[in-house]
Design a protein around this motif. Structure first.
Motif, PDB file in Angstrom:
ATOM      1  N   ASN A  56      -8.717  -5.074  18.433  1.00 24.95           N
ATOM      2  CA  ASN A  56      -9.417  -5.697  17.317  1.00 24.95           C
ATOM      3  C   ASN A  56     -10.478  -4.778  16.735  1.00 24.95           C
ATOM      4  O   ASN A  56     -10.720  -4.801  15.539  1.00 24.95           O
ATOM      5  CB  ASN A  56     -10.071  -7.011  17.759  1.00 24.95           C
ATOM      6  N   ILE A  57     -11.134  -3.985  17.555  1.00 25.38           N
ATOM      7  CA  ILE A  57     -12.213  -3.130  17.076  1.00 25.38           C
ATOM      8  C   ILE A  57     -11.669  -1.950  16.291  1.00 25.38           C
ATOM      9  O   ILE A  57     -12.234  -1.558  15.280  1.00 25.38           O
ATOM     10  CB  ILE A  57     -13.060  -2.632  18.264  1.00 25.38           C
ATOM     11  N   THR A  58     -10.556  -1.387  16.717  1.00 25.03           N
ATOM     12  CA  THR A  58     -10.070  -0.148  16.105  1.00 25.03           C
ATOM     13  C   THR A  58      -9.218  -0.376  14.871  1.00 25.03           C
ATOM     14  O   THR A  58      -8.664   0.577  14.364  1.00 25.03           O
ATOM     15  CB  THR A  58      -9.255   0.658  17.126  1.00 25.03           C
ATOM     16  N   LYS A  59      -9.080  -1.588  14.375  1.00 31.64           N
ATOM     17  CA  LYS A  59      -8.280  -1.804  13.169  1.00 31.64           C
ATOM     18  C   LYS A  59      -9.037  -1.242  11.978  1.00 31.64           C
ATOM     19  O   LYS A  59     -10.123  -1.666  11.653  1.00 31.64           O
ATOM     20  CB  LYS A  59      -7.998  -3.276  12.979  1.00 31.64           C
ATOM     21  N   ILE A  60      -8.456  -0.262  11.343  1.00 30.63           N
ATOM     22  CA  ILE A  60      -9.070   0.391  10.203  1.00 30.63           C
ATOM     23  C   ILE A  60      -8.382  -0.140   8.948  1.00 30.63           C
ATOM     24  O   ILE A  60      -7.156  -0.223   8.898  1.00 30.63           O
ATOM     25  CB  ILE A  60      -8.904   1.916  10.316  1.00 30.63           C
ATOM     26  N   PRO A  61      -9.142  -0.500   7.899  1.00 34.54           N
ATOM     27  CA  PRO A  61      -8.495  -0.988   6.691  1.00 34.54           C
ATOM     28  C   PRO A  61      -7.663   0.101   6.025  1.00 34.54           C
ATOM     29  O   PRO A  61      -8.074   1.251   5.964  1.00 34.54           O
ATOM     30  CB  PRO A  61      -9.664  -1.413   5.801  1.00 34.54           C
ATOM     31  N   VAL A  62      -6.502  -0.281   5.558  1.00 34.16           N
ATOM     32  CA  VAL A  62      -5.588   0.660   4.930  1.00 34.16           C
ATOM     33  C   VAL A  62      -5.431   0.251   3.470  1.00 34.16           C
ATOM     34  O   VAL A  62      -5.124  -0.900   3.174  1.00 34.16           O
ATOM     35  CB  VAL A  62      -4.223   0.662   5.642  1.00 34.16           C
ATOM     36  N   ARG A  63      -5.657   1.200   2.564  1.00 29.66           N
ATOM     37  CA  ARG A  63      -5.568   0.902   1.138  1.00 29.66           C
ATOM     38  C   ARG A  63      -4.448   1.731   0.520  1.00 29.66           C
ATOM     39  O   ARG A  63      -4.666   2.482  -0.412  1.00 29.66           O
ATOM     40  CB  ARG A  63      -6.895   1.224   0.462  1.00 29.66           C
ATOM     41  N   THR A  64      -3.267   1.622   1.033  1.00 26.00           N
ATOM     42  CA  THR A  64      -2.157   2.404   0.514  1.00 26.00           C
ATOM     43  C   THR A  64      -1.397   1.596  -0.531  1.00 26.00           C
ATOM     44  O   THR A  64      -1.614   0.414  -0.712  1.00 26.00           O
ATOM     45  CB  THR A  64      -1.201   2.793   1.653  1.00 26.00           C
ATOM     46  N   VAL A  65      -0.501   2.262  -1.201  1.00 21.38           N
ATOM     47  CA  VAL A  65       0.264   1.634  -2.267  1.00 21.38           C
ATOM     48  C   VAL A  65       1.367   0.778  -1.666  1.00 21.38           C
ATOM     49  O   VAL A  65       2.029   1.178  -0.713  1.00 21.38           O
ATOM     50  CB  VAL A  65       0.879   2.724  -3.171  1.00 21.38           C
ATOM     51  N   THR A  66       1.563  -0.408  -2.246  1.00 18.58           N
ATOM     52  CA  THR A  66       2.723  -1.216  -1.909  1.00 18.58           C
ATOM     53  C   THR A  66       3.879  -0.683  -2.743  1.00 18.58           C
ATOM     54  O   THR A  66       3.851  -0.764  -3.978  1.00 18.58           O
ATOM     55  CB  THR A  66       2.477  -2.696  -2.234  1.00 18.58           C
ATOM     56  N   LYS A  67       4.877  -0.097  -2.094  1.00 26.04           N
ATOM     57  CA  LYS A  67       5.952   0.562  -2.829  1.00 26.04           C
ATOM     58  C   LYS A  67       6.799  -0.439  -3.604  1.00 26.04           C
ATOM     59  O   LYS A  67       7.166  -0.202  -4.739  1.00 26.04           O
ATOM     60  CB  LYS A  67       6.851   1.335  -1.854  1.00 26.04           C
ATOM     61  N   PHE A  68       7.131  -1.570  -2.978  1.00 25.55           N
ATOM     62  CA  PHE A  68       7.938  -2.576  -3.640  1.00 25.55           C
ATOM     63  C   PHE A  68       7.340  -3.942  -3.368  1.00 25.55           C
ATOM     64  O   PHE A  68       7.150  -4.317  -2.222  1.00 25.55           O
ATOM     65  CB  PHE A  68       9.386  -2.552  -3.123  1.00 25.55           C
ATOM     66  N   SER A  69       7.042  -4.700  -4.435  1.00 26.43           N
ATOM     67  CA  SER A  69       6.537  -6.058  -4.238  1.00 26.43           C
ATOM     68  C   SER A  69       7.682  -6.954  -3.810  1.00 26.43           C
ATOM     69  O   SER A  69       8.861  -6.673  -4.073  1.00 26.43           O
ATOM     70  CB  SER A  69       5.897  -6.584  -5.519  1.00 26.43           C
ATOM     71  N   LEU A  70       7.353  -8.055  -3.157  1.00 25.70           N
ATOM     72  CA  LEU A  70       8.405  -8.937  -2.643  1.00 25.70           C
ATOM     73  C   LEU A  70       9.064  -9.748  -3.759  1.00 25.70           C
ATOM     74  O   LEU A  70      10.228 -10.089  -3.656  1.00 25.70           O
ATOM     75  CB  LEU A  70       7.803  -9.886  -1.604  1.00 25.70           C
ATOM     76  N   LYS A  71       8.328 -10.035  -4.830  1.00 24.88           N
ATOM     77  CA  LYS A  71       8.905 -10.882  -5.883  1.00 24.88           C
ATOM     78  C   LYS A  71       9.762 -10.091  -6.856  1.00 24.88           C
ATOM     79  O   LYS A  71      10.911 -10.428  -7.094  1.00 24.88           O
ATOM     80  CB  LYS A  71       7.786 -11.600  -6.635  1.00 24.88           C
ATOM     81  N   LYS A  72       9.192  -9.044  -7.457  1.00 28.33           N
ATOM     82  CA  LYS A  72       9.925  -8.326  -8.506  1.00 28.33           C
ATOM     83  C   LYS A  72      10.330  -6.915  -8.123  1.00 28.33           C
ATOM     84  O   LYS A  72      11.012  -6.252  -8.888  1.00 28.33           O
ATOM     85  CB  LYS A  72       9.081  -8.273  -9.779  1.00 28.33           C
ATOM     86  N   GLY A  73       9.869  -6.434  -6.990  1.00 27.51           N
ATOM     87  CA  GLY A  73      10.247  -5.095  -6.565  1.00 27.51           C
ATOM     88  C   GLY A  73       9.503  -3.976  -7.265  1.00 27.51           C
ATOM     89  O   GLY A  73       9.953  -2.850  -7.274  1.00 27.51           O
ATOM     90  N   LYS A  74       8.354  -4.278  -7.876  1.00 27.99           N
ATOM     91  CA  LYS A  74       7.578  -3.268  -8.580  1.00 27.99           C
ATOM     92  C   LYS A  74       6.471  -2.738  -7.694  1.00 27.99           C
ATOM     93  O   LYS A  74       6.087  -3.368  -6.720  1.00 27.99           O
ATOM     94  CB  LYS A  74       6.943  -3.874  -9.839  1.00 27.99           C
ATOM     95  N   ARG A  75       5.936  -1.580  -8.086  1.00 24.33           N
ATOM     96  CA  ARG A  75       4.765  -1.044  -7.387  1.00 24.33           C
ATOM     97  C   ARG A  75       3.560  -1.894  -7.692  1.00 24.33           C
ATOM     98  O   ARG A  75       3.461  -2.485  -8.760  1.00 24.33           O
ATOM     99  CB  ARG A  75       4.500   0.396  -7.835  1.00 24.33           C
ATOM    100  N   LYS A  76       2.618  -1.923  -6.763  1.00 24.26           N
ATOM    101  CA  LYS A  76       1.400  -2.706  -6.949  1.00 24.26           C
ATOM    102  C   LYS A  76       0.200  -1.777  -7.067  1.00 24.26           C
ATOM    103  O   LYS A  76       0.163  -0.711  -6.458  1.00 24.26           O
ATOM    104  CB  LYS A  76       1.181  -3.628  -5.754  1.00 24.26           C
TER     105      LYS A  76
END
Length: 179
Positions: A67-87
């Protein structure tokens, strides 16, 4: 690898916290292990000789360290679940601003911290914005969609004089007038 994670944990918590004591126990136990043991899998870690009464006997420390070592990740979502577009990464839009000619600007670091100890000229300088370098600009362009790359026009935009870059030949819009 595990050892560096433990030392990172120790730097996160104050010396009097139970997390610090637990990581100290792990580090002391970890130093006593022979180097030829296989500690790559979690099950082999449980099978090591550990003193009774330490937190490792209850296997609680592993869940605490996860729990302590979880670092936030701000990477790109390559494909959205609804339309398959980048976010778009929302943190980029909140923290940076893109000028019309492609440069990204950001406020200076630490502009809101410890203002009581900074002199008035230093506080004034901290209100300035700085450019991101070419590597950061390329990365930020990849993290946003083309909607955020299009020019946006706002009423009373304080950045209006900076949206054009007439002194540079590639980004120049108007022809050079020679007398």
């Amino acid at each position: 690898m595990f050892r560096t994670a433990i030392f990172a944990l120790r730097s996160l918590r104050p010396l009097s916290s139970p997390y610090y004591n637990a990581t100290r126990i792990i580090c002391n136990d970890f130093k006593n292990f022979s180097t030829n043991r296989n500690i790559s899998s979690p099950t082999s870690f449980y099978n090591l000789n550990i003193a009774k009464g330490s937190l490792l006997c209850n296997k609680q420390i592993l869940s605490i360290s996860d729990n302590i070592t979880k670092i936030p990740v701000r990477t790109v979502t390559k494909f959205s679940l609804k339309k398959g577009k980048r976010k778009t990464v929302k943190a980029v839009v909140k923290r940076f601003f893109r000028l019309h000619w492609g440069a990204w600007i950001r406020p200076k670091v630490g502009r809101q911290k410890r203002l009581w100890k900074k002199s008035p000229p230093q506080r004034r300088r901290l209100k300035d914005h700085v450019f991101c370098n070419a590597t950061q600009t390329t990365l930020l362009d990849k993290m946003v969609t083309k909607f955020w790359k299009r020019p946006k026009y706002y009423v009373d935009d304080p950045y209006a004089p900076y949206h054009t870059r007439e002194e540079f030949t590639i980004t120049r819009k108007r022809p050079i007038v020679r007398n």
